[in-house]
Design an enzyme around this catalytic site. Structure first.
Site: not given
Ligand code: SF4
Length: 350
Positions: A102, A115, A122, A126, A129, A343
């Protein structure tokens, strides 16, 4: 027999993508074809300036034209691109091998920010996230980062003015490709985007920060800090076990000294976790003397994380404490919340 021959004759290799040619590789190709550097630069600038990726470039030697025509000039497919009320657009992109990523377009006052994702998924986990819930599928090539930019340019009809490497992934875990991408962005013969408008955000990979300092990478550094003590930060970001806050901020200070630049400290405010007045006081002590600005980002709630957004009053109080200590602290409302483009919300399943 004939059928067998023709089956063998079908080329199975996927052609190289035109964007795989970073500047050194492009110069080497042109030198091989006895094309001067000035001419090579002019052709490259033509490819990057128009935003129209194609092999039809005027006045180029025939042998180079033949070579360019054999490359792949296609951009990957945008499967979905919902647009939020604030104009931000989350592009879901399917790469050549079927991997999905994305990238988010953020029109701000008539200008475009984008972005960019640096990995599919990933590995860092975290806890706040959404991307983390995917795990890591693979690194993206620098060409695949450029493809996101060209897709955004085509969709918005304008070249992005600001680039943030804050999409899916940890850029420092794919730093060779990220640096090739960043250098193409900042290169006056490439996309000619000011290094002040390119921001690389890390969860705190210390060797990566030191490498950015050593190589004077043409971009700004943002550090996603999110807590002012190691226990809280480790709970939110497991990477803190490897590089705790003290070591991370020492690397940030070294970076500032070497590059004479500020760093951007990002702090996602989560209700009852890291948004108390004591957290703000502790953060101010930690950051004392560090040339930095602080972005406070109220948490965007989503189903993959058990956290809550803080109240506007506690966000204001947190910012007021930092300001009282002399910090430039800005509350960043991430945009595109209703289309999961904000975010920590990117999550295209592969
Ligand atoms: S916040 Fe960034 S580094 Fe952390 S899991 Fe999400 S994408 Fe990875």
């Amino acid at each position: 027999m004939g059928a067998a021959l023709s089956a063998r004759a079908v080329p199975t290799r996927t052609p190289l993508h035109a964007l795989e040619y970073d500047y050194p590789k492009w110069l080497a190709l042109c030198a091989e074809m006895e094309i001067s550097q000035t001419h090579a630069d002019r052709i490259r600038a033509h490819i990057f300036r128009s935003g129209q990726l194609h092999a039809e470039i005027p006045n180029i030697p025939r042998r180079l034209k033949r070579h360019l025509e054999a490359l792949d000039w296609n951009l990957p497919k945008v499967e979905r691109a919902p647009v939020a009320k604030d104009g931000s657009c989350r592009m879901r992109i399917r790469l050549r091998d079927g991997t999905r990523i994305e990238s988010v377009l953020l029109p701000i006052d008539g200008r475009l920010a984008q972005c960019i994702s640096t990995q599919a998924g990933c590995a860092l986990g975290c806890r706040f996230c959404r991307t983390a819930s995917l795990g890591l599928a693979r690194n993206l090539s620098h060409a695949e980062m450029l493809m996101q930019l060209f897709l955004g340019w085509r969709r918005a009809g304008t070249k992005p003015r600001n680039i943030v490497l804050m999409g899916m992934g940890e850029p420092m875990h794919n730093l060779d490709h990220v640096l090739r991408f960043v250098r193409t962005l900042a290169d006056p013969k490439g996309l000619a985007i000011s290094p002040r408008r390119i921001t690389l955000s890390t969860a705190g990979v210390v060797p990566g920060i030191l490498r950015l300092a050593r190589e004077r990478a043409p971009c700004q550094l943002a550090i996603s800090l999110n807590a002012a003590d190691d226990a809280t930060r480790t709970q939110l970001m497991p990477i803190n076990r490897r590089w705790p806050i003290g070591e991370l901020l020492a690397a940030a200070r070294h970076y500032c000294e070497q590059t004479k630049r500020k760093v951007l400290i990002e702090y996602v405010l989560i209700a009852g976790v890291n948004d108390a007045a004591e957290d703000a006081e502790r953060l101010a002590r930690l950051l004392a003397g560090l040339p930095c600005a602080v972005n406070l980002i109220p948490f965007n709630e989503h189903e993959a994380a058990p956290f809550r957004r803080p109240s506007p009053a506690s966000v204001d109080a947190f910012r007021a404490i930092l300001r009282r200590h002399g910090f430039l602290a800005i509350v960043r409302e991430s945009r595109g919340g209703e289309i999961q483009a904000a975010c920590g919300q990117l999550a295209a399943a592969g």
